[in-house]
Motif scaffolding. Structure first.
Motif, PDB file in Angstrom:
ATOM      1  N   ARG A  43       0.818  -1.217   0.000  1.00 13.24           N
ATOM      2  CA  ARG A  43       0.000   0.000   0.000  1.00 13.24           C
ATOM      3  C   ARG A  43       0.850   1.265   0.000  1.00 13.24           C
ATOM      4  NH1 ARG A  43      -5.821  -1.442   1.075  1.00 13.24           N
ATOM      5  NH2 ARG A  43      -5.713  -3.685   1.379  1.00 13.24           N
ATOM      6  N   VAL A  44       2.142   1.121   0.241  1.00 13.26           N
ATOM      7  CA  VAL A  44       3.033   2.275   0.290  1.00 13.26           C
ATOM      8  C   VAL A  44       3.632   2.474  -1.094  1.00 13.26           C
ATOM      9  CG1 VAL A  44       5.037   3.298   1.399  1.00 13.26           C
ATOM     10  CG2 VAL A  44       3.567   1.744   2.686  1.00 13.26           C
ATOM     11  N   ASP A  45       3.161   3.495  -1.801  1.00 15.64           N
ATOM     12  CA  ASP A  45       3.638   3.692  -3.161  1.00 15.64           C
ATOM     13  C   ASP A  45       3.625   5.185  -3.482  1.00 15.64           C
ATOM     14  OD1 ASP A  45       4.602   3.005  -5.646  1.00 15.64           O
ATOM     15  OD2 ASP A  45       2.599   2.823  -6.518  1.00 15.64           O
ATOM     16  N   VAL A  46       4.758   5.708  -3.902  1.00 17.20           N
ATOM     17  CA  VAL A  46       4.853   7.117  -4.305  1.00 17.20           C
ATOM     18  C   VAL A  46       5.560   7.154  -5.657  1.00 17.20           C
ATOM     19  CG1 VAL A  46       5.595   9.436  -3.647  1.00 17.20           C
ATOM     20  CG2 VAL A  46       5.045   7.762  -1.870  1.00 17.20           C
ATOM     21  N   PRO A  47       4.834   6.931  -6.742  1.00 13.94           N
ATOM     22  CA  PRO A  47       5.466   6.968  -8.070  1.00 13.94           C
ATOM     23  C   PRO A  47       5.975   8.370  -8.389  1.00 13.94           C
ATOM     24  CG  PRO A  47       3.078   6.854  -8.266  1.00 13.94           C
ATOM     25  CD  PRO A  47       3.390   6.667  -6.825  1.00 13.94           C
ATOM     26  N   TYR A  48       7.039   8.443  -9.172  1.00 12.67           N
ATOM     27  CA  TYR A  48       7.636   9.745  -9.463  1.00 12.67           C
ATOM     28  C   TYR A  48       8.286   9.728 -10.830  1.00 12.67           C
ATOM     29  CZ  TYR A  48      11.926   7.311  -8.147  1.00 12.67           C
ATOM     30  OH  TYR A  48      12.950   6.409  -8.081  1.00 12.67           O
ATOM     31  N   GLU A  49       8.482  10.929 -11.382  1.00 11.53           N
ATOM     32  CA  GLU A  49       9.285  11.154 -12.571  1.00 11.53           C
ATOM     33  C   GLU A  49      10.405  12.104 -12.181  1.00 11.53           C
ATOM     34  OE1 GLU A  49       6.747  11.565 -16.347  1.00 11.53           O
ATOM     35  OE2 GLU A  49       5.371  12.153 -14.734  1.00 11.53           O
ATOM     36  N   GLU A  50      11.514  12.042 -12.892  1.00 11.07           N
ATOM     37  CA  GLU A  50      12.632  12.918 -12.541  1.00 11.07           C
ATOM     38  C   GLU A  50      13.354  13.397 -13.793  1.00 11.07           C
ATOM     39  OE1 GLU A  50      15.633  10.895 -10.209  1.00 11.07           O
ATOM     40  OE2 GLU A  50      14.954   8.951 -10.938  1.00 11.07           O
ATOM     41  N   PHE A  51      13.957  14.577 -13.687  1.00 12.77           N
ATOM     42  CA  PHE A  51      14.788  15.118 -14.757  1.00 12.77           C
ATOM     43  C   PHE A  51      15.820  16.051 -14.129  1.00 12.77           C
ATOM     44  CE2 PHE A  51      10.957  17.726 -14.424  1.00 12.77           C
ATOM     45  CZ  PHE A  51      11.450  19.024 -14.319  1.00 12.77           C
ATOM     46  N   THR A  52      16.858  16.372 -14.875  1.00 17.25           N
ATOM     47  CA  THR A  52      17.933  17.227 -14.383  1.00 17.25           C
ATOM     48  C   THR A  52      18.157  18.366 -15.364  1.00 17.25           C
ATOM     49  OG1 THR A  52      19.017  15.352 -13.310  1.00 17.25           O
ATOM     50  CG2 THR A  52      20.359  17.321 -13.668  1.00 17.25           C
ATOM     51  N   LEU A  53      18.213  19.602 -14.849  1.00 15.76           N
ATOM     52  CA  LEU A  53      18.493  20.749 -15.701  1.00 15.76           C
ATOM     53  C   LEU A  53      19.972  20.780 -16.082  1.00 15.76           C
ATOM     54  CD1 LEU A  53      16.444  23.660 -14.061  1.00 15.76           C
ATOM     55  CD2 LEU A  53      15.681  21.830 -15.587  1.00 15.76           C
ATOM     56  N   LYS A  54      20.304  21.586 -17.078  1.00 15.62           N
ATOM     57  CA  LYS A  54      21.691  21.689 -17.533  1.00 15.62           C
ATOM     58  C   LYS A  54      22.615  22.203 -16.437  1.00 15.62           C
ATOM     59  CE  LYS A  54      20.553  22.362 -22.422  1.00 15.62           C
ATOM     60  NZ  LYS A  54      20.613  23.292 -23.585  1.00 15.62           N
ATOM     61  N   ASN A  55      22.061  22.994 -15.517  1.00 15.13           N
ATOM     62  CA  ASN A  55      22.901  23.524 -14.435  1.00 15.13           C
ATOM     63  C   ASN A  55      23.054  22.546 -13.277  1.00 15.13           C
ATOM     64  OD1 ASN A  55      20.403  23.668 -13.205  1.00 15.13           O
ATOM     65  ND2 ASN A  55      20.278  25.909 -13.246  1.00 15.13           N
ATOM     66  N   GLY A  56      22.492  21.355 -13.410  1.00 18.02           N
ATOM     67  CA  GLY A  56      22.672  20.322 -12.403  1.00 18.02           C
ATOM     68  C   GLY A  56      21.550  20.173 -11.399  1.00 18.02           C
ATOM     69  N   LEU A  57      20.517  21.015 -11.472  1.00 17.75           N
ATOM     70  CA  LEU A  57      19.402  20.901 -10.529  1.00 17.75           C
ATOM     71  C   LEU A  57      18.634  19.614 -10.789  1.00 17.75           C
ATOM     72  CD1 LEU A  57      17.625  22.171  -8.294  1.00 17.75           C
ATOM     73  CD2 LEU A  57      16.257  23.181 -10.140  1.00 17.75           C
TER      74      LEU A  57
END
Length: 952
Positions: A43-57
């Protein structure tokens, strides 16, 4: 930062009881079996998407459409472990500086955040990181990102000498406030002795000397070295997805250049050459024994097994230490064990608050023996399973919130920053669910067989403590020339589109067959059910000549029934992942249960047994009586505990039931004399169905919940006559004066002021409460801004109405540095006097408060717990169940004139009575010039004053 250490007080004294036959009304049915813990983990689920900016954020996005809000959480890879010698406290100081405005958003960040209805906005600093977070309505996401990006990339022009000096003073008073508590110096000694030479070896808040020495160039260089986008993680969680988020993040953060990357310090787990004991003296009620080991950080393979070891030892309600030292041998009134886990290091700590009269060395010896036994034989499979179920259940409930101090954004950000894995928390839970007793035993053997540090804090006079003193003017940095305001380059703050009104959950009402009303709301965000049984009792129901009766009754209820002793109850709770709690407010007494909904049948079986079949076993009465008396003694060493006891008799007067609010944990003389018959009489008079209402928030439908409650409470009947509240004496406040409670060697004074208003508590006080948001409530209030931001004499000050069922007093609380006590009272008097006369609510303040209060509603009621609390308040205030669906119109119709008139009719500057808890030799000369009578009382004399007033 809050310390891991648990301090002995009325609220934290752990209580337990075994059972003997007593008050049976029914034979408890066997508790329904819990679902497997593996089922809960799913029941514990936190789906996510991720990306990184050119400046490293690094950016992580989690979509949760349950409410039109988005949590924005920015985590920087900089904490106190990155601080070199001579610059301790810099990371925490910068946490404060970054709230004081940036080049394109001058002034406190709380202002623009309040305007858009932000909730859960704050910042924290730890050994490993600094974070900033806010939850905003979806249309305000652009503004929140602008603000976060501005303080990341456009801050230095806004940091002036004035700003530095202001926040330095605030931080130093935050430090004094913590130091001023009982056991308040322990954490310094712990780090100094256990982690000497390690980057983790100094407190996050830093030293006074280093804070004083910090120059403007120092702090600006600190920022340049650590706060670039490539050193940060940004999490957006809520009503947003990555497709929507990416262009916004690029827009606001993309142009910020990368900076230096924080260098991970080299950290090795230190091992003491031999075990060591340090003895400290403090003005405490009971001796504390704290045993500690340095252990690996949270990424080490032994982290989860050690965590489980700690819970089995002293984290569970049924822990080895609780069962042995508190319940059976009665050597301690409180015990705990567990890990304070950091990224690269941890501290395993075992703590006991020694029962008064018991030899602390005996307790220390028993701690050794119990730890050694668990190392030798390991935990049982059942203990490990109970730990796992409890951990998963807590995580499920905590993840209902998208942001704040512990929601989904926190889980994702901490995993990414510490472990390069946003889903790390789920892996930890899965590992907890499958860890074996052998693994737990092996981790304990490996790390806890090493030499330990023991700190004993004994009652006595605290040693001279230079850190707590006011800083002489000569060593304060010279004030620089006032800087011209920096002209920003990014333009105005983004506009905010229309923010919709709140759609509060529909509330339904029904009744059990015995007439008990059920007030119910459906929430499906998490599979959890929360039930509160609210009784028309409260502190005012405590017998006037036996104050503390209710506290002892409530402590006994979940610690022994006619069919289960306290250990059996605790184990059953843990197998179900359930929590059962008791408590009271001024007007209501509460018994509550919360559990994962798949385990609701078993949780209600257990809850019904606790509510209906308390044992009140004589042996357990004696044990819990001792715990309560120790808690009362602890209150009398605590500034807030002392002030809370002194003020109520001054504003309610003799004979009014609310004077009992000053009893705290109770009258020690009365508690010593309570009999079992006294406890039974209170239980039968007040904990009964004709006094009860049941409030429920659940993902399960009302029909299902009602049927479950009916099966367990439908045939419950009261026994004997019901209790009656006697409000025959009206409140009568004393003439204005100052009562100074002498607490020697206090580095701060606690100011508590109050007056009884003539407001009708049965009327709607929305206008008065809104006016007070300008004067005393919240960060931007006049009182807080004056004492904290303008004067920097306090870490925070507040004022507000105590809206009780039969009275409405107004109180102000302000902890201030000791040498500014008198001036702080003058400043409060000035602020209140101006507000009630020539400087009432401004148009800008009205706009801010109405905007903020109406726009924050969706975030304010994001969680089931908040909805449950609102349902109870609406019922107590006799408001309609849909009150919050209609309240925005009430707010929008308010005018400046109405707010001013409401405040001026309720309050009078000249009628306040003042309580000051502080060092009389330092404080009294400051008070003598205020034009009010000053009465000095020793802290030791405070305990019985409420009992005298209540019995008249």
């Amino acid at each position: 930062m809050k310390s891991f250490l648990m301090y002995c007080s009325a609220a934290t004294i752990a209580l337990a009881a075994a059972s003997t036959p007593a008050v049976a009304q029914q034979v408890a049915a066997p508790t329904a079996k819990p679902v497997p813990v593996a089922e809960l983990v799913k029941r514990v689920d936190v789906p996510y998407e991720e990306f990184t900016l050119k400046n490293g954020l690094r950016v992580i996005v989690h979509t949760d459409r349950k409410a039109p809000i988005v949590a924005v959480s920015t985590w920087y890879d900089v904490g106190s472990k990155h601080e070199p010698n001579g610059k301790t406290g810099f990371a925490h100081l910068f946490e404060h500086l970054m709230f004081n405005g940036s080049e394109n958003a001058p002034g406190d960040f709380f202002e623009p955040l309040k305007q858009v209805g932000a909730t859960d906005f704050n910042g924290t600093t730890s050994f490993d990181r600094t974070n900033y977070f806010e939850t905003v309505p979806r249309p305000a996401l652009g503004r929140a990102l602008f603000l976060e990006s501005d303080r990341m990339g456009y801050l230095l022009g806004a940091i002036t000498q004035d700003v530095l000096d202001e926040q330095r003073g605030v931080v130093q008073n935050e430090k004094r406030q913590g130091d001023n508590q009982p056991y308040g110096l322990v954490y310094y000694k712990l780090l100094e002795e256990l982690l000497a030479g390690s980057p983790y070896g100094h407190n996050v808040i830093g030293s006074m000397a280093d804070l004083d020495a910090a120059s403007l160039d120092d702090v600006k260089n600190w920022f340049r070295s650590h706060y670039g986008p490539n050193n940060a993680v940004l999490v957006l969680a809520g009503d947003v997805d990555a497709k929507e988020a990416r262009p916004l993040v690029e827009k606001y953060f993309g142009a910020i250049p990368a900076g230096p990357k924080s260098v991970l310090p080299k950290v090795e787990v230190p091992t003491l050459p031999q075990s060591k004991t340090v003895v400290m003296k403090d003005r405490v009620a009971a001796t504390m024994v704290l045993r500690s080991w340095a252990v690996p950080g949270l990424n080490d393979p032994d982290s989860v097994p050690l965590d489980v070891f700690g819970d089995v030892l002293g984290g569970l309600a049924s822990s080895r230490l609780d069962n042995a030292l508190v319940r059976k041998e009665k050597l301690a009134v409180q015990v705990s064990a567990g890990i304070q886990s950091m990224a690269q290091l941890g501290m395993f700590q075992v703590q006991a608050i020694v029962k008064p009269g018991v030899d602390a060395n005996l307790v220390a010896k028993r701690l050794d023996e119990i730890v050694a036994d668990l190392i030798k034989n390991g935990p049982t499979a059942d203990e490990v399973q109970r730990v796992a179920t409890t951990a998963v259940s807590g995580r499920i409930s905590g993840l209902e919130s998208v942001g704040g101090f512990g929601g989904k954004a926190v889980a994702l950000a901490s995993g990414e920053l510490y472990s390069n894995d946003p889903g790390f928390f789920k892996k930890q839970l899965e590992e907890t669910a499958r860890v074996t007793p052998a693994q737990v035993r092996a981790a304990g053997q490996k790390w806890l067989s090493r030499p330990s540090l023991t700190i004993m804090v004994e009652p006595g006079q605290r040693e001279a403590y230079q850190e707590a003193q006011a800083v002489p003017a000569a060593v304060k940095p010279a004030e620089g020339t006032k800087a011209e305001p920096f002209k920003g380059t990014r333009g105005a703050l983004p506009d905010v589109a229309q923010i919709g009104d709140l759609d509060f959950p529909d509330v339904s009402r029904s009744k059990l067959s015995n007439g008990v009303e059920i007030i119910y709301a459906n929430r499906t965000a998490v599979p959890v059910t929360q039930v509160v049984m609210s009784f028309d009792a409260g502190v005012v129901a405590d017998p006037a000549n036996k104050l503390g009766t209710q506290n002892l009754v409530l402590s006994l209820l979940d610690e022994g029934t006619t069919t289960k002793d306290s250990i059996a109850i605790a184990e059953a709770r843990e197998r179900l992942g359930a929590s059962i709690n008791t408590g009271s407010s001024s007007d209501r007494t509460y018994l509550s249960v919360a559990a994962p909904s798949p385990n609701l049948p078993g949780a209600l079986d257990l809850f019904a047994d606790v509510v209906r079949n308390p044992a009140f076993a004589p042996d357990e009465i004696e044990r819990l009586r001792t715990s309560q008396l120790t808690g009362i003694a602890a209150e009398l060493t605590n500034p807030q505990g002392l002030a809370n006891r002194v003020l109520p008799p001054l504003i309610y007067g003799p004979g009014n039931p609310y004077v009992k609010l000053g009893a705290g944990g109770g009258d020690p003389v009365a508690v010593k004399a309570l009999t079992r018959d006294d406890l039974l009489a209170f239980y039968r008079a007040w904990i009964r169905p004709d006094k009860a209402k049941i409030f429920v928030v659940s993902d399960r439908p009302l029909a299902e919940v009602k049927a479950a409650l009916e099966a367990r409470f439908g045939n419950w009947k009261g026994e004997g006559a019901a209790g009656v509240k006697a409000f025959t004496v009206a409140p009568k406040q004393v003439a204005p004066k100052i009562v100074l409670v002498d607490r020697p060697d206090s580095p701060q004074s606690l100011i508590l002021a109050g007056q009884m208003t003539q407001l009708d508590p049965s009327s709607e006080l929305l206008t008065q409460v809104t006016a007070n948001q300008v004067l005393g409530a919240g960060f931007l209030s006049r009182i807080n801004m004056e004492l904290r931001e303008n004067k920097h004499w306090s870490y925070g000050a507040r004022g507000g109405y105590d809206w009780l069922e039969k009275a409405v007093p107004y109180t102000i609380g302000a902890p201030v540095q000791a040498d500014k006590t008198g001036e702080s009272i003058k400043a409060i008097q000035q602020q209140v006097g101006d507000f009630l006369s020539t400087k009432g609510v401004t148009d800008a303040e009205l706009t801010r408060e109405i905007n903020g209060t109406t726009r924050e509603l969706a975030g304010r009621f994001e969680t089931s717990g908040a909805v449950l609390s609102a349902m109870q308040q609406n019922d107590l205030r006799k408001r309609p169940d849909n009150f919050y669906d209609t309240v925005t119109q009430k707010y929008r119709s308010m005018t400046v004139a109405q707010l001013d008139a409401a405040a001026r009719a309720a309050l009078d500057t000249k009628k306040f009575v003042w309580v000051v808890v502080g060092d009389a030799k330092t404080v009294k000369p400051q008070l003598d010039s205020l034009g009010l009578p000053v009465e000095v009382v020793p802290a030791a004399s405070v305990a019985g004053s409420t009992a005298t007033a209540a019995s008249k």
